[in-house]
Write a protein that holds these residues in place. Structure first.
Motif, PDB file in Angstrom:
ATOM      1  N   HIS A  98      23.838  42.444  36.159  1.00  0.00           N
ATOM      2  CA  HIS A  98      24.659  41.117  36.195  1.00  0.00           C
ATOM      3  C   HIS A  98      23.425  40.134  35.801  1.00  0.00           C
ATOM      4  O   HIS A  98      23.941  39.174  35.060  1.00  0.00           O
ATOM      5  N   ARG A  99      22.308  40.213  36.111  1.00  0.00           N
ATOM      6  CA  ARG A  99      21.295  38.999  36.102  1.00  0.00           C
ATOM      7  C   ARG A  99      21.059  39.171  34.640  1.00  0.00           C
ATOM      8  O   ARG A  99      20.709  37.681  34.077  1.00  0.00           O
ATOM      9  N   PHE A 100      20.857  39.935  34.045  1.00  0.00           N
ATOM     10  CA  PHE A 100      20.525  39.958  32.633  1.00  0.00           C
ATOM     11  C   PHE A 100      21.851  39.355  31.650  1.00  0.00           C
ATOM     12  O   PHE A 100      21.581  38.410  30.802  1.00  0.00           O
ATOM     13  N   VAL A 101      22.926  39.461  32.195  1.00  0.00           N
ATOM     14  CA  VAL A 101      24.084  39.085  31.586  1.00  0.00           C
ATOM     15  C   VAL A 101      24.155  37.666  31.817  1.00  0.00           C
ATOM     16  O   VAL A 101      24.495  36.905  31.130  1.00  0.00           O
ATOM     17  N   LEU A 102      23.985  37.213  33.158  1.00  0.00           N
ATOM     18  CA  LEU A 102      24.064  35.850  33.578  1.00  0.00           C
ATOM     19  C   LEU A 102      22.949  35.021  32.793  1.00  0.00           C
ATOM     20  O   LEU A 102      23.314  33.800  32.373  1.00  0.00           O
ATOM     21  N   ASP A 103      21.955  35.508  32.804  1.00  0.00           N
ATOM     22  CA  ASP A 103      20.742  34.702  31.971  1.00  0.00           C
ATOM     23  C   ASP A 103      21.273  34.776  30.359  1.00  0.00           C
ATOM     24  O   ASP A 103      21.156  33.228  29.912  1.00  0.00           O
ATOM     25  N   GLY A 104      22.125  35.327  29.858  1.00  0.00           N
ATOM     26  CA  GLY A 104      22.796  35.128  28.424  1.00  0.00           C
ATOM     27  C   GLY A 104      23.976  34.241  28.658  1.00  0.00           C
ATOM     28  O   GLY A 104      24.015  33.614  27.668  1.00  0.00           O
ATOM     29  N   MET A 105      24.789  34.232  29.745  1.00  0.00           N
ATOM     30  CA  MET A 105      25.889  33.072  29.828  1.00  0.00           C
ATOM     31  C   MET A 105      25.224  31.794  30.159  1.00  0.00           C
ATOM     32  O   MET A 105      25.806  30.954  29.563  1.00  0.00           O
ATOM     33  N   LEU A 106      24.075  31.625  30.681  1.00  0.00           N
ATOM     34  CA  LEU A 106      23.221  30.197  30.705  1.00  0.00           C
ATOM     35  C   LEU A 106      23.107  29.754  29.210  1.00  0.00           C
ATOM     36  O   LEU A 106      23.307  28.604  28.909  1.00  0.00           O
ATOM     37  N   ASP A 107      22.316  30.552  28.547  1.00  0.00           N
ATOM     38  CA  ASP A 107      22.060  30.371  27.235  1.00  0.00           C
ATOM     39  C   ASP A 107      23.292  30.012  26.291  1.00  0.00           C
ATOM     40  O   ASP A 107      23.111  29.084  25.564  1.00  0.00           O
ATOM     41  N   ASN A 108      24.336  30.746  26.578  1.00  0.00           N
ATOM     42  CA  ASN A 108      25.421  30.592  25.692  1.00  0.00           C
ATOM     43  C   ASN A 108      26.351  29.165  26.145  1.00  0.00           C
ATOM     44  O   ASN A 108      26.619  28.362  25.245  1.00  0.00           O
ATOM     45  N   GLU A 109      26.190  29.002  27.406  1.00  0.00           N
ATOM     46  CA  GLU A 109      26.983  27.677  27.836  1.00  0.00           C
ATOM     47  C   GLU A 109      26.194  26.374  27.055  1.00  0.00           C
ATOM     48  O   GLU A 109      26.739  25.519  26.859  1.00  0.00           O
ATOM     49  N   GLN A 110      24.910  26.492  27.317  1.00  0.00           N
ATOM     50  CA  GLN A 110      24.056  25.451  26.611  1.00  0.00           C
ATOM     51  C   GLN A 110      24.201  25.432  24.944  1.00  0.00           C
ATOM     52  O   GLN A 110      24.434  24.404  24.383  1.00  0.00           O
ATOM     53  N   ALA A 111      24.041  26.466  24.502  1.00  0.00           N
ATOM     54  CA  ALA A 111      24.310  26.489  23.002  1.00  0.00           C
ATOM     55  C   ALA A 111      25.689  26.129  22.558  1.00  0.00           C
ATOM     56  O   ALA A 111      25.682  25.342  21.663  1.00  0.00           O
TER      57      ALA A 111
END
Ligand SMILES: Cc1cc2nc3c(=O)[nH]c(=O)nc-3n(C[C@H](O)[C@H](O)[C@H](O)COP(=O)(O)OP(=O)(O)OC[C@H]3O[C@@H](n4cnc5c(N)ncnc54)[C@H](O)[C@@H]3O)c2cc1C
Length: 494
Positions: free
Chosen positions: A75-88
């Motif tokens: 989950h942590r790994f995917v959530l890190d990616g979701m934060l990046d994606n939200e910002q991008a």
């Protein structure tokens, strides 16, 4: 039919062949595999529809809680990616809805609710883990045009001959050398999207937001533990970040300081020159196209350097340095060999999918005396008699990764130390997929089944293994540099 901007029409599969609705407010990109804002064929396809229809794009990225092996680590790994994606996506003017299930199956209905206002829905087509089933279930809920787009590898999954499954890396490499030149120019968009010509995305309706609230920022920003989520909390987050930004940093570091030594040193655990990219590739934070394009740029490559003859040889076809050839052979030949198998054989995760010779020899030796046998718990806790094996298992437990060469030894010893090859398969799948960030991937099964004989040939016969290839910790420790590795992972921290 509209084609992607670089026309890889063989990557688009139309699941519901209907005209785009006239009432829909946006093109919905349901991002399930390629979790990144660029180098993404499916996103490109959604943008292409948006341009044609004059609509905005809305991206839905969801994280379920009830998939097998769900844990804080994954989950942590995917959530890190979701934060990046939200910002991008915010910076690009693309609508983004990140959603994380708080209870099992809470997310049911969200896709349909967002698709109700969509003119077209596009998703990723990938044979990874449960994603084909997720897409099929989604399709049952949709009554708009629905397309799946394949961005898995340099070779499209549907490349003819359409049912061919390759028994060895050599056979697949020969095929690649024949057909890959036709696909090397097909690239997803690498730069940030420019969507100034499209309308702004509409806000997600309040009733949808209330029923399926957007992902809690404290989870995305790692400001709070994931204790409230119904997932396995015993598997702690890995000591490195997920997401496309971290993936790109890792790729840049690898190109700057490791790739030139990859050919000579990658088997030595102490040197640790392998890329560490597999978790980013697995979760779609990096695209294979992006990795290959950067390697080729590093090598100042042009297509005139491709060999003109097809030999199936590991080195020499690309026309780059030995190290880069070795790396490309892993990330293209070996990685896509696994995707080919997963996409084309429904039984690719079953023992029976092994080559006949391997099943016969393993079964002929099933009653051989095993000097050591361990239970799943003993394997998990790294409590075997073998210090090198235990060190490898500790690296997997602590970091969610396992050195490439030691991963082979790790698997071979599980085969040797379990009561039967079928039990060995179960143990490998459970440990690999629970603890490895890159687990649950077509290449998890390539590697695990390689231990049992897939993609290999018969070797001289011995107890337990029959003619399946055998490995020992003693010869590994003799041939490879492992001293620092043993110091680092040799003792338990508990
Ligand atoms: C028992 C066993 C289990 C494995 N489980 C997995 C798994 O769960 N997920 C996974 O991605 N790989 C798995 N592999 C294959 C391989 O070990 C990993 O891909 C590699 O160690 C990942 O580290 P890296 O990214 O630093 O690789 P690098 O050496 O830097 O290679 C670059 C990329 O090439 C691909 N690659 C490299 N080696 C292989 C290989 N042998 N087969 C297929 N692709 C390869 C990966 O995408 C990798 O990221 C397994 C191998 C074995 C023997």
């Amino acid at each position: 039919m509209t084609r992607l901007h670089t026309s890889p029409y063989d990557r688009v599969r139309v699941v519901h062949d209907r005209p785009p609705t006239t009432t829909g407010q946006y093109v919905l990109y349901w991002m399930i595999g390629a979790r990144r804002p660029s180098w993404n064929f499916a996103l490109d396809r959604a943008v292409e529809w948006a341009r044609e229809l004059g609509k905005p794009v809305l991206v839905l990225e969801a994280l379920r809680s009830d998939y097998r092996w769900a844990s804080d680590r994954l989950h942590r790994f995917v959530l890190d990616g979701m934060l990046d994606n939200e910002q991008a996506f915010a910076a690009l003017g693309v609508g983004y809805y990140g959603y994380v299930e708080r209870t099992h199956r809470e997310g049911r209905g969200l896709l349909r609710a967002l698709a109700n206002n969509a003119t077209v829905v596009v998703t990723d087509r990938t044979p990874i883990f449960d994603l084909p089933a997720i897409s099929r279930a989604g399709a049952r809920d949709l009554d708009v045009r629905f397309e799946e787009v394949d961005g898995n590898g340099i070779l499209p999954l549907d490349t003819p001959p359409s049912h061919a499954v390759y028994p060895t890396a050599y056979a697949f490499r020969r095929h690649l050398q024949r057909v890959l030149p036709n696909h090397l120019d097909e690239q997803p968009r690498s730069a940030a999207l420019r969507l100034g010509d499209l309308p702004a995305p509409p806000a997600v309706p309040g009733r949808v937001r209330r029923r399926w609230p957007p992902a809690d920022r404290r989870w995305l920003e790692a400001q709070t533990s994931l204790a409230g989520l119904p997932i396995d909390h015993a598997v702690a987050p890995a000591p490195f970040r997920g997401g496309f930004k971290a993936g790109r940093r890792r790729l840049a570091e690898f190109l700057a300081s490791q790739i030139d030594e990859y050919g000579d040193k990658r088997n030595h655990p102490d040197d640790d020159v392998s890329s560490g990219l597999s978790p980013y590739l697995h979760f779609g934070h990096l695209s294979a196209h992006e990795v290959v394009a950067h390697v080729l740029r590093h090598e100042r490559w042009s297509s005139s350097r491709l060999a003109r003859t097809v030999t199936g040889a590991k080195e020499g076809w690309w026309g780059v340095s030995g190290s880069a050839e070795a790396f490309l052979d892993q990330v293209v030949t070996w990685r896509e060999l696994g995707f080919n198998m997963a996409a084309r054989r429904i039984d690719s995760e079953q023992f029976e999918s092994l080559p006949r010779w391997a099943i016969t020899t393993l079964e002929a030796h099933v009653r051989d005396v095993r000097p050591h046998t361990y239970t799943l718990d003993q394997f998990r806790e790294a409590s075997t008699h073998d210090p090198l094996w235990n060190a490898a298992q500790r690296q997997l437990l602590r970091e969610g990764r396992l050195h490439n060469y030691l991963r082979m030894l790790w698997g071979k010893k599980i085969l040797e130390w379990t009561a039967s090859p079928r039990e060995a398969l179960d143990v490998m799948v459970e440990l690999n997929n629970r603890f490895a960030l890159d687990g649950r991937d077509p290449n998890s099964y390539s590697g695990i089944f390689w231990v049992l004989g897939r993609y290999d040939r018969p070797w001289p016969e011995r107890p337990i293994f029959g003619t399946v290839r055998y490995m020992t910790s003693q010869s590994t420790a003799r041939k490879l540099r492992v001293k620092q590795y043993l110091r680092r992972y040799g003792t338990s921290l508990l």
